[in-house]
Design an enzyme around this catalytic site. Structure first.
Site, PDB file in Angstrom:
ATOM      1  N   TRP A   1       0.831  -1.215   0.000  1.00  0.00           N
ATOM      2  CA  TRP A   1       0.000   0.000   0.000  1.00  0.00           C
ATOM      3  C   TRP A   1       0.852   1.247   0.000  1.00  0.00           C
ATOM      4  CZ3 TRP A   1      -4.338  -0.366  -2.132  1.00  0.00           C
ATOM      5  CH2 TRP A   1      -5.104  -1.534  -1.994  1.00  0.00           C
TER       6      TRP A   1
ATOM      7  N   ASP B   1      -1.814   6.909   5.986  1.00  0.00           N
ATOM      8  CA  ASP B   1      -2.871   6.042   5.481  1.00  0.00           C
ATOM      9  C   ASP B   1      -3.210   5.059   6.601  1.00  0.00           C
ATOM     10  OD1 ASP B   1      -4.480   4.173   4.268  1.00  0.00           O
ATOM     11  OD2 ASP B   1      -3.060   3.625   2.680  1.00  0.00           O
TER      12      ASP B   1
ATOM     13  N   LYS C   1     -12.595  -1.404   5.625  1.00  0.00           N
ATOM     14  CA  LYS C   1     -11.840  -2.336   6.453  1.00  0.00           C
ATOM     15  C   LYS C   1     -12.442  -2.398   7.854  1.00  0.00           C
ATOM     16  CE  LYS C   1      -9.212  -2.650   2.898  1.00  0.00           C
ATOM     17  NZ  LYS C   1      -8.146  -1.746   2.549  1.00  0.00           N
TER      18      LYS C   1
END
Ligand SMILES: *Cc1c(COP(=O)(O)O)cnc(C)c1O
Length: 361
Positions: A102, A172, A196
């Site tokens: 990511w 993030d 999530k």
């Protein structure tokens, strides 16, 4: 119908009471004669839901008044591009920690806009490790340092935060948002895709120090302009109303559970149950991530052989434990245990690990 324990990484399990409430209120929302998804976003009902969602996020995370909280569309991935377009324009450079899949995606987008200086790269450890935040040497002239709180695919999670002085820290937090307490004042920008830990896909939470808005470029297309979203209370265009409604309900549920201290405690208990089971069955199972940076949300593990992994995943399905296959880029197994995963789910998985190791050791 019997609900299974869903260990998928995202979209992922959501609290059953919230799903039931959505079912009950979906067709006729509180006597209004229509569904949430059929109402004008300029009307009172949506406006209230939206503001309640923002207020609950602010309250639960302890966001200071000098920060804007926004819910935007486009997923966390849009933030990978929006951040550099707003804060890296005009020949600026930023710092990055390259901690996995990511971080890399965010980094690749930033590179398209400005210069990126990688402070730390986990390549040598196959992205199964994290740096000691104290050893990071932030560039004094960096527009910001970008980090990824929890690598959803690699299964590594920062336990402590870097000190960046005057350089704004951007993070993030998609896959561990609202799972633990966070010193928000250390960050200038926090963002997290909803799917999530806090709701269905289609919405991203952005928490930003208000003074940062002065750094946005003089001209940028409307949707990519944080200033516009901040000014319009994230209602510049039609917001993802269904996701926002569910985020509000999940936040209410989380508050009733005891908020972030309770979420943090449960995350520790759940992950310990599973990691301990992996450790005591070391002949068959192993976790490749060093203890110091193991994620409490995405627990990656391997079995002795790929054949055994396939067999284990089959066996798990029979026990109503699903979503345990590792990301296609790395293989192996991964148990994602977000806020809505009950302790019973972790116990069931730990039990299966024991049982499977006994039979296949
Ligand atoms: C899932 C995830 C993303 C991407 O989110 P989208 O909403 O699919 O764009 C970004 N960062 C992290 C850490 C993630 O887990």
């Amino acid at each position: 119908m019997a609900r299974i324990f869903n260990f998928a990484a995202g979209p992922s399990t959501l609290p059953l009471p919230v799903l039931e409430k959505v079912r009950d209120e979906f067709v006729d929302y509180q006597g209004k004669g229509m569904s949430i998804v059929e109402m004008s976003h300029r009307g009172k009902v949506i406006d209230e839901i939206h503001n309640q969602a923002l207020a609950l996020i602010r309250e639960l995370l302890g966001v200071p008044a000098s920060y804007k909280v926004m819910i935007l569309g486009g997923g966390a991935t849009l933030q990978f591009g929006m951040i550099p377009m707003n804060f890296l324009w005009g020949g600026k450079s930023c710092d990055f920690t390259q901690t996995g899949a990511w971080a890399k995606k965010a980094l690749e987008d930033a590179k398209k806009v400005g210069k990126v200086n990688v402070l730390w790269d986990g390549k040598a450890d196959n992205y199964l490790n994290l740096p000691d935040p104290k050893t990071l040497k932030v560039s004094p002239d960096a527009a910001y340092l970008h980090m990824t709180a929890n690598e959803t695919i690699g299964g590594v999670e920062w336990q402590d935060w870097p000190e960046t002085g005057k350089v704004p820290l951007f993070c993030d937090m998609s896959s561990d948002f609202m799972s633990r307490r966070v010193p928000v004042e250390k960050f200038s920008l926090i963002y997290a895709g909803a799917q999530k830990n806090v709701g269905p896909a289609g919405a991203t939470i952005v928490i930003m120090r208000e003074e940062l808005l002065e750094r946005c470029p003089p001209s940028i297309v409307a949707y990519l302009d944080y200033r516009l979203h901040a000014k319009e209370n994230s209602m510049y265009n039609t917001p993802p109303v269904f996701s926002i409604w569910m985020i509000k309900l999940v936040m209410e549920w989380l508050k009733a559970q005891g908020g972030l201290p309770a979420a943090e405690k449960l995350a520790a208990e759940r992950s310990k149950l599973i990691y301990d089971a992996i450790e005591r069955n070391a002949g068959v199972f192993n976790c490749p991530v060093p203890k110091a940076c193991r994620s409490k949300m995405n627990l990656v593990f391997r079995l002795k052989t790929e054949e055994l992994e396939a067999k284990f995943l089959e066996e798990a399905k029979k026990h109503k434990l699903d979503g345990l296959k590792g990301h296609r880029s790395v293989g192996g197994c991964r148990a994602s245990v977000y806020n809505a995963m009950p302790l019973e789910g972790a116990k069931a998985l730990a039990g299966l690990i024991d049982e499977f190791a006994k039979k296949n050791g």
